[in-house]
Write a protein that holds these residues in place. Structure first.
Motif, PDB file in Angstrom:
ATOM      1  N   GLN A   1       0.968  -1.197   0.024  1.00  0.00           N
ATOM      2  CA  GLN A   1       0.053  -0.095   0.000  1.00  0.00           C
ATOM      3  C   GLN A   1       0.829   1.353  -0.072  1.00  0.00           C
ATOM      4  OE1 GLN A   1      -2.632  -0.687   3.364  1.00  0.00           O
ATOM      5  NE2 GLN A   1      -3.622  -2.195   2.391  1.00  0.00           N
ATOM      6  N   LEU A   2       1.828   1.197   0.846  1.00  0.00           N
ATOM      7  CA  LEU A   2       2.975   2.530   0.668  1.00  0.00           C
ATOM      8  C   LEU A   2       3.493   2.603  -0.383  1.00  0.00           C
ATOM      9  CD1 LEU A   2       4.345   1.984   4.277  1.00  0.00           C
ATOM     10  CD2 LEU A   2       2.978   3.876   3.492  1.00  0.00           C
ATOM     11  N   LEU A   3       3.914   1.705  -1.130  1.00  0.00           N
ATOM     12  CA  LEU A   3       4.645   1.600  -2.597  1.00  0.00           C
ATOM     13  C   LEU A   3       3.565   2.040  -3.564  1.00  0.00           C
ATOM     14  CD1 LEU A   3       6.484  -1.590  -2.656  1.00  0.00           C
ATOM     15  CD2 LEU A   3       7.513   0.847  -2.546  1.00  0.00           C
ATOM     16  N   LYS A   4       2.330   1.955  -3.441  1.00  0.00           N
ATOM     17  CA  LYS A   4       1.211   2.188  -4.254  1.00  0.00           C
ATOM     18  C   LYS A   4       1.211   3.832  -4.162  1.00  0.00           C
ATOM     19  CE  LYS A   4      -1.221  -0.444  -6.758  1.00  0.00           C
ATOM     20  NZ  LYS A   4      -1.135  -0.427  -8.358  1.00  0.00           N
ATOM     21  N   LYS A   5       1.110   4.224  -2.965  1.00  0.00           N
ATOM     22  CA  LYS A   5       1.114   5.822  -2.687  1.00  0.00           C
ATOM     23  C   LYS A   5       2.085   6.322  -3.218  1.00  0.00           C
ATOM     24  CE  LYS A   5      -1.817   5.681   1.570  1.00  0.00           C
ATOM     25  NZ  LYS A   5      -1.839   5.729   3.033  1.00  0.00           N
ATOM     26  N   SER A   6       3.127   5.884  -3.208  1.00  0.00           N
ATOM     27  CA  SER A   6       4.463   6.421  -3.644  1.00  0.00           C
ATOM     28  C   SER A   6       4.527   6.520  -5.020  1.00  0.00           C
ATOM     29  CB  SER A   6       5.664   6.159  -2.958  1.00  0.00           C
ATOM     30  OG  SER A   6       6.058   4.619  -3.418  1.00  0.00           O
ATOM     31  N   GLY A   7       3.674   6.027  -5.974  1.00  0.00           N
ATOM     32  CA  GLY A   7       3.395   6.003  -7.350  1.00  0.00           C
ATOM     33  C   GLY A   7       4.179   4.579  -8.041  1.00  0.00           C
ATOM     34  N   TRP A   8       4.513   3.639  -7.132  1.00  0.00           N
ATOM     35  CA  TRP A   8       4.841   2.319  -7.984  1.00  0.00           C
ATOM     36  C   TRP A   8       3.868   1.708  -8.580  1.00  0.00           C
ATOM     37  CZ3 TRP A   8       3.539  -2.459  -5.841  1.00  0.00           C
ATOM     38  CH2 TRP A   8       4.090  -3.713  -6.484  1.00  0.00           C
ATOM     39  N   LYS A   9       4.226   1.101  -9.570  1.00  0.00           N
ATOM     40  CA  LYS A   9       3.124   0.332 -10.424  1.00  0.00           C
ATOM     41  C   LYS A   9       3.246  -1.259 -10.242  1.00  0.00           C
ATOM     42  CE  LYS A   9       3.194   3.946 -13.911  1.00  0.00           C
ATOM     43  NZ  LYS A   9       4.375   4.465 -13.757  1.00  0.00           N
ATOM     44  N   GLU A  10       2.328  -1.890 -10.021  1.00  0.00           N
ATOM     45  CA  GLU A  10       2.462  -3.231  -9.725  1.00  0.00           C
ATOM     46  C   GLU A  10       3.183  -3.999 -11.049  1.00  0.00           C
ATOM     47  OE1 GLU A  10      -0.267  -7.093  -8.177  1.00  0.00           O
ATOM     48  OE2 GLU A  10      -1.215  -5.141  -8.610  1.00  0.00           O
ATOM     49  N   GLY A  11       4.078  -4.915 -10.661  1.00  0.00           N
ATOM     50  CA  GLY A  11       4.832  -5.748 -11.771  1.00  0.00           C
ATOM     51  C   GLY A  11       6.011  -4.785 -12.439  1.00  0.00           C
ATOM     52  N   THR A  12       6.306  -3.963 -11.582  1.00  0.00           N
ATOM     53  CA  THR A  12       7.637  -3.180 -12.181  1.00  0.00           C
ATOM     54  C   THR A  12       8.804  -3.153 -11.065  1.00  0.00           C
ATOM     55  OG1 THR A  12       6.911  -0.965 -11.663  1.00  0.00           O
ATOM     56  CG2 THR A  12       6.328  -1.608 -13.677  1.00  0.00           C
ATOM     57  N   GLY A  13       9.738  -2.837 -11.410  1.00  0.00           N
ATOM     58  CA  GLY A  13      10.985  -2.838 -10.310  1.00  0.00           C
ATOM     59  C   GLY A  13      10.929  -1.731  -9.754  1.00  0.00           C
ATOM     60  N   LEU A  14      11.464  -1.522  -8.463  1.00  0.00           N
ATOM     61  CA  LEU A  14      11.811  -0.275  -7.570  1.00  0.00           C
ATOM     62  C   LEU A  14      12.838   0.655  -8.218  1.00  0.00           C
ATOM     63  CD1 LEU A  14      11.155  -1.961  -3.976  1.00  0.00           C
ATOM     64  CD2 LEU A  14       9.408  -1.041  -5.537  1.00  0.00           C
ATOM     65  N   GLY A  15      13.540   0.362  -8.917  1.00  0.00           N
ATOM     66  CA  GLY A  15      14.797   1.204  -9.412  1.00  0.00           C
ATOM     67  C   GLY A  15      14.356   2.460  -9.903  1.00  0.00           C
ATOM     68  N   ALA A  16      15.156   3.366 -10.420  1.00  0.00           N
ATOM     69  CA  ALA A  16      14.908   4.714 -11.118  1.00  0.00           C
ATOM     70  C   ALA A  16      14.407   4.415 -12.404  1.00  0.00           C
ATOM     71  CB  ALA A  16      15.986   5.645 -11.163  1.00  0.00           C
ATOM     72  N   GLN A  17      14.798   3.262 -13.233  1.00  0.00           N
ATOM     73  CA  GLN A  17      14.312   2.928 -14.324  1.00  0.00           C
ATOM     74  C   GLN A  17      13.618   1.581 -14.466  1.00  0.00           C
ATOM     75  OE1 GLN A  17      18.000   3.997 -14.217  1.00  0.00           O
ATOM     76  NE2 GLN A  17      17.356   5.808 -14.653  1.00  0.00           N
ATOM     77  N   GLU A  18      13.042   1.551 -13.313  1.00  0.00           N
ATOM     78  CA  GLU A  18      12.341   0.244 -12.940  1.00  0.00           C
ATOM     79  C   GLU A  18      12.862  -1.011 -13.286  1.00  0.00           C
ATOM     80  OE1 GLU A  18       8.744   0.824 -15.077  1.00  0.00           O
ATOM     81  OE2 GLU A  18       7.844   2.439 -13.993  1.00  0.00           O
ATOM     82  N   GLN A  19      14.414  -0.952 -12.802  1.00  0.00           N
ATOM     83  CA  GLN A  19      15.256  -2.196 -13.037  1.00  0.00           C
ATOM     84  C   GLN A  19      15.313  -3.217 -11.692  1.00  0.00           C
ATOM     85  OE1 GLN A  19      16.160   0.768 -12.036  1.00  0.00           O
ATOM     86  NE2 GLN A  19      18.283   0.547 -11.063  1.00  0.00           N
ATOM     87  N   GLY A  20      14.794  -2.767 -10.672  1.00  0.00           N
ATOM     88  CA  GLY A  20      14.964  -3.421  -9.531  1.00  0.00           C
ATOM     89  C   GLY A  20      14.287  -4.602  -9.482  1.00  0.00           C
TER      90      GLY A  20
END
Length: 114
Positions: free
Chosen positions: A12-31
């Protein structure tokens, strides 16, 4: 591994911060796409250890390892405990000397207060 559920607080916290499900956590979604796997560690070894500590090999050969009497070899545990007691006694003695100095100092400069 399985992904975390949408009821998870971290999700839930990740969703609030703008993260999209199925993507990585890095700057270029590489995590990482999946959470790090955890496991319970029941031994007293370091975090990276996987096997229990091997037991020491006892050599029962009389010629290579002569028998020692208990009195000849002091126990390391007893030696550590004795050293700890000595350190504590020295610390207490030092504190007592400092207190005596402090009292003598106050008596010299403020005799009516002590």
């Amino acid at each position: 591994m399985s992904s975390i559920g949408s009821s998870n607080v971290g999700f839930q916290l990740l969703k609030k911060s703008g993260w999209k499900e199925g993507t990585g956590l890095g700057a270029q979604e590489q995590g990482r796409l999946e959470p790090v796997e955890t496991r319970v560690k029941n031994n007293k070894r370091g975090l990276g250890s996987k096997e229990p500590k091997p037991k020491p090999v006892v050599n029962d050969d009389v010629e290579t390892a002569p028998k020692r009497h208990k009195q000849d070899v002091p126990s390391t545990k007893r030696a550590k405990l004795a050293a700890k007691r000595i350190r504590k006694m020295q610390e207490e003695e030092k504190r007592a000397q400092e207190k005596e100095f402090e009292i003598a100092f106050f008596r010299e400069f403020w005799p009516e207060n002590v």
